[in-house]
Design an enzyme around this catalytic site. Structure first.
Site, PDB file in Angstrom:
ATOM      1  CE  LYS B  89      -4.123  -1.987   0.226  1.00 12.69           C
ATOM      2  NZ  LYS B  89      -5.057  -1.903  -0.907  1.00 12.69           N
ATOM      3  CD  GLU B 111     -10.258   4.112   0.236  1.00 13.40           C
ATOM      4  OE1 GLU B 111     -10.123   5.336   0.055  1.00 13.40           O
ATOM      5  OE2 GLU B 111      -9.524   3.265  -0.319  1.00 13.40           O
ATOM      6  CB  SER B 377      -0.087  -8.063  -1.313  1.00 13.34           C
ATOM      7  OG  SER B 377      -0.973  -8.864  -0.543  1.00 13.34           O
TER       8      SER B 377
HETATM    9  C1  LIG Z   1      -1.776  -7.019   2.416  1.00 13.57           C
HETATM   10  C2  LIG Z   1      -2.869  -6.674   1.474  1.00 13.57           C
HETATM   11  N1  LIG Z   1      -2.932  -7.290   0.286  1.00 13.57           N
HETATM   12  C3  LIG Z   1      -3.904  -7.023  -0.590  1.00 13.57           C
HETATM   13  C4  LIG Z   1      -4.916  -6.122  -0.319  1.00 13.57           C
HETATM   14  C5  LIG Z   1      -6.014  -5.950  -1.315  1.00 13.57           C
HETATM   15  O1  LIG Z   1      -5.974  -4.762  -2.027  1.00 13.57           O
HETATM   16  P1  LIG Z   1      -5.571  -4.729  -3.558  1.00 13.57           P
HETATM   17  O2  LIG Z   1      -6.342  -5.779  -4.266  1.00 13.57           O
HETATM   18  O3  LIG Z   1      -5.984  -3.372  -3.994  1.00 13.57           O
HETATM   19  O4  LIG Z   1      -4.124  -4.930  -3.662  1.00 13.57           O
HETATM   20  C6  LIG Z   1      -4.889  -5.425   0.914  1.00 13.57           C
HETATM   21  C7  LIG Z   1      -5.921  -4.418   1.249  1.00 13.57           C
HETATM   22  O5  LIG Z   1      -6.072  -3.931   2.340  1.00 13.57           O
HETATM   23  C8  LIG Z   1      -3.844  -5.712   1.823  1.00 13.57           C
HETATM   24  O6  LIG Z   1      -3.783  -5.085   3.021  1.00 13.57           O
END
Ligand SMILES: Cc1ncc(COP(=O)(O)O)c(C=O)c1O
Lengths: 260, 393
Positions: B89, B111, B377
């Site tokens: 993020k 948000e 992620s």
């Molecule tokens: C660690 C992590 N991965 C993935 C996501 C999902 O978001 P996005 O699909 O936009 O990457 C989030 C959202 O809060 C997250 O905290």
């Protein structure tokens, strides 16, 4: 037949009172009675709100009424069913106001046709922007004698206002200030310089001022700068469980039109 | 450049800017200025510097040998969990705070669902000394208390949202309302590749650093910059967009997005938008949505608050429609098991969201020589309570 919105603005140039309510609130089957009582009490134009689960441009009052209306079972289909015979008892122009997704799911063409069939004269769809409307839907609206009313705000540039004025039929919805819907502004809160600026532009369309109009003082003030004004949240808030709809509406409208 | 946004903000039939007039000026300013700003040398220089020294990039591309052995195919992990604040993020919020500065905005709103984007936003606001307001569903505020406290310590004001289902969707509505009410001084840092144009494109560009690094790291480690496939979880889709970005036009690379099935795609408790959704307009974008036949938005469910969203970015809706990317889903149960597997094979506790991408490894056919890159992620630090509850440690 000529669109009733145009008829209204041809016969009445000032102090036009338009009232918004959320269909299906407080009760699912109140729609027709609310419309009839508003007309009886001298309201000039009615905006019937189609509730949506995610009303981003609305403040707490309309958000709440939408939530209740959906729980009560209101839907686009249900609303058209309730309005089927509305033209047997009501003459003033009627506008449907709502967000685009429910209309899209109903089918834009089917929606416009149905509006024409039951005698709806216009729509206000805040999240259907000018560009998308012009490119994809304008012709369908025209074919069904339906005016799509567009909004302007204090931030809208002069160039864009001219563009909106060009595309608009019926009237332009002047959002009183940068805000979501909600009642309770005081006269001092209005941007009079914005009202004056628009007044001096000599637009081809009539203008109604909305958002934050809640009482006789704000209504009268808005009427000094436009053909009239729109009341939403204050009306939605005025329903009182202990009073009949008839009484509640007549005292609300009297209170707004006090000296007008 | 088949999968890039067009001038009007569309990816095929999806995207656009379905905004009320009250948001027009802000969106128009962004749309006309974002490319010129983010492509300027001055911006690039500061962005690259912060990515390196503040976020800790490049994030490693780690060859997971024990996991590879388990699956009988080569598995690489892109370690976004090692970024400062524990997820991908921050790549986006760093980009947007620099942009907001150039636009001379003095107040930031955001948000958040799980709180990861909220923390990332509060972090960059602290870094730049800019006022920060974060909207968070009241239910999420109580579910994600540690992140709420972090945001407060970072100086942000956290506003619990009591409308709707009191989760991410409602927090997004409230942030949009705030922007409508404060059009002059405020920039809205949206946390994923959702919302009106130019947000999906802008956020994808900031996150594209993930696939840019993947390419050069793969080249260095394997001699070939193209993997067999890239896997990433999809909430709004920002980490997936970043992981796919530089491979979009290389059709030999298989792209796999993984949605949250929740309790199962055939139950009402799911967040697998592409499986159960249909085209519609929400949060100013035309995309795939979970909705009923009347166009009312359905409440999603997932064990991971970060994937608990009834929509998906328009880029992904387009990749799905054209078949360029394949989208799978993983249930809560499968995800928890995948998280445990990674933990015990590699000593890495993943975020619940990221574990969705891992869970997909069980669902696809892999050859021994394949190179599978999983975008990890985020870190599991924020999810310890859920893990401990479930596994009973
Ligand atoms: C660690 C992590 N991965 C993935 C996501 C999902 O978001 P996005 O699909 O936009 O990457 C989030 C959202 O809060 C997250 O905290």
């Amino acid at each position: 037949m000529k669109n009733r919105i145009n008829q209204l603005f041809e016969t009445k140039k000032e102090n036009i009172l338009s009232v918004y309510f959320t269909a299906g609130f407080p009760n699912l089957s109140d729609t027709v009675q609310i419309i009839q009582e508003l007309e009886k009490n001298g309201v000039d134009l009615i905006e019937i709100g189609i509730p949506f689960s995610d009303p981003t441009a609305d403040g707490p009052t309309i958000q709440h009424s939408s939530e209740v209306a959906l729980k009560n079972g209101m839907s686009v289909k249900q609303l058209f069913e309730q309005l089927k015979e509305i033209r047997e008892s009501v003459k003033i122009p009627l506008i449907l106001m709502g967000y685009f997704n429910p209309v899209l799911q109903f089918g834009v063409e089917a929606f416009c046709k149905k509006c024409h069939e039951v005698g709806i004269d216009g729509t206000i769809l805040p999240d259907l922007p000018l560009e998308e409307f012009e490119e994809h839907y304008k012709d369908t609206f025209i074919k069904n004698n339906l005016h799509n009313i567009l909004l302007i705000t204090p931030q809208t540039s002069e160039k864009r206002i001219r563009q909106i004025d060009n595309v608009s039929e019926g009237f332009i919805y002047m959002v009183s200030s940068a805000s979501t819907t909600g009642a309770g502004k005081k006269v001092e809160d209005f941007h009079l310089d914005y009202f004056e600026r628009i007044q001096q532009m000599n637009l081809k369309n009539a203008r109604l001022i909305g958002f934050g109009i809640s009482d006789n003082a704000t209504f009268t003030n808005a009427c000094n700068y436009a053909n009239g004004a729109i009341i939403g949240s204050a009306f939605v808030k005025s329903f009182d469980k202990n009073v009949t709809i008839k009484k509640s509406i007549s005292s609300f409208v009297k209170h707004i039109l006090l000296h007008a | 450049m088949k999968y890039q946004v067009n001038e009007k903000g569309y990816y095929g039939e999806f995207g656009g800017a379905w905004i009320p007039e009250m948001m027009f000026t802000n969106i128009d300013e962004l749309k006309t200025r974002y490319l010129e700003i983010i492509e300027s040398d001055e911006f690039r220089k500061e962005f690259d510097q912060l990515m390196k020294d503040y976020v800790g990039r490049p994030s490693p591309l780690y060859y997971a040998s024990r996991l590879s052995e388990y699956f009988g195919s080569k598995v690489y992990l892109k370690r976004e969990d090692l970024n400062h604040t524990g997820s991908h993020k921050l790549n986006n919020t760093i980009g947007q705070i620099l942009l907001a500065q150039k636009l001379e905005k003095t107040r930031i709103i955001a948000e958040t669902g799980a709180g990861q984007h909220g923390v990332a936003t509060a972090t960059v606001c602290a870094l730049k000394g800019i006022k920060c307001v974060v909207y968070m569903g009241a239910l999420d505020v109580s579910r994600q208390a540690p992140n709420v406290k972090k945001m407060k310590m970072l100086g942000a004001e956290v506003i619990p949202v009591h409308s709707g289902n009191k989760t991410l969707k409602d927090a997004t509505n409230e942030a949009m309302r705030d922007w409508i009410n404060n059009p002059e001084d405020t920039h809205y840092i949206i946390g994923s590749v959702v919302g009106p144009h130019p947000y999906p494109d802008m956020v994808a560009r900031f996150q594209s650093i993930i696939s840019a690094e993947m390419k050069s790291q793969l080249k260095e480690q394997t001699g070939n910059e193209f993997p067999t496939r890239v896997l990433a979880c999809v909430g709004g889709g920002s980490n997936a967009a970043g992981a796919f970005y530089h491979f979009l036009d290389d059709e030999q690379v298989e792209l796999i997005g993984v949605e949250a099935a929740g309790k199962g795609v055939d139950t009402p408790e799911t967040a697998a938008t592409l499986t159960v959704g249909s085209p519609g307009v929400l949060h100013s974008s035309k995309t795939m949505l979970m909705q009923n036949t009347d166009g009312q938005i359905t409440e999603p469910y997932s064990i991971s608050a970060g994937l608990d969203y009834p929509g998906i970015g328009p880029l992904h809706a387009h990749l799905h429609k054209t078949g360029r990317a394949k989208f799978l889903s993983a249930t809560d149960e499968e995800v928890l098991q995948a998280a445990l597997l990674l933990t015990q094979k590699e000593g890495i506790i993943p975020a619940l969201e990221s574990a969705h991408a891992l869970a997909a490894l069980n669902k696809i056919k892999m050859n021994p020589e394949d190179i599978n890159v999983v975008n990890l992620s985020g870190s599991g630090n924020k999810d310890m309570e859920t893990y401990l509850d479930y596994f009973g440690y």
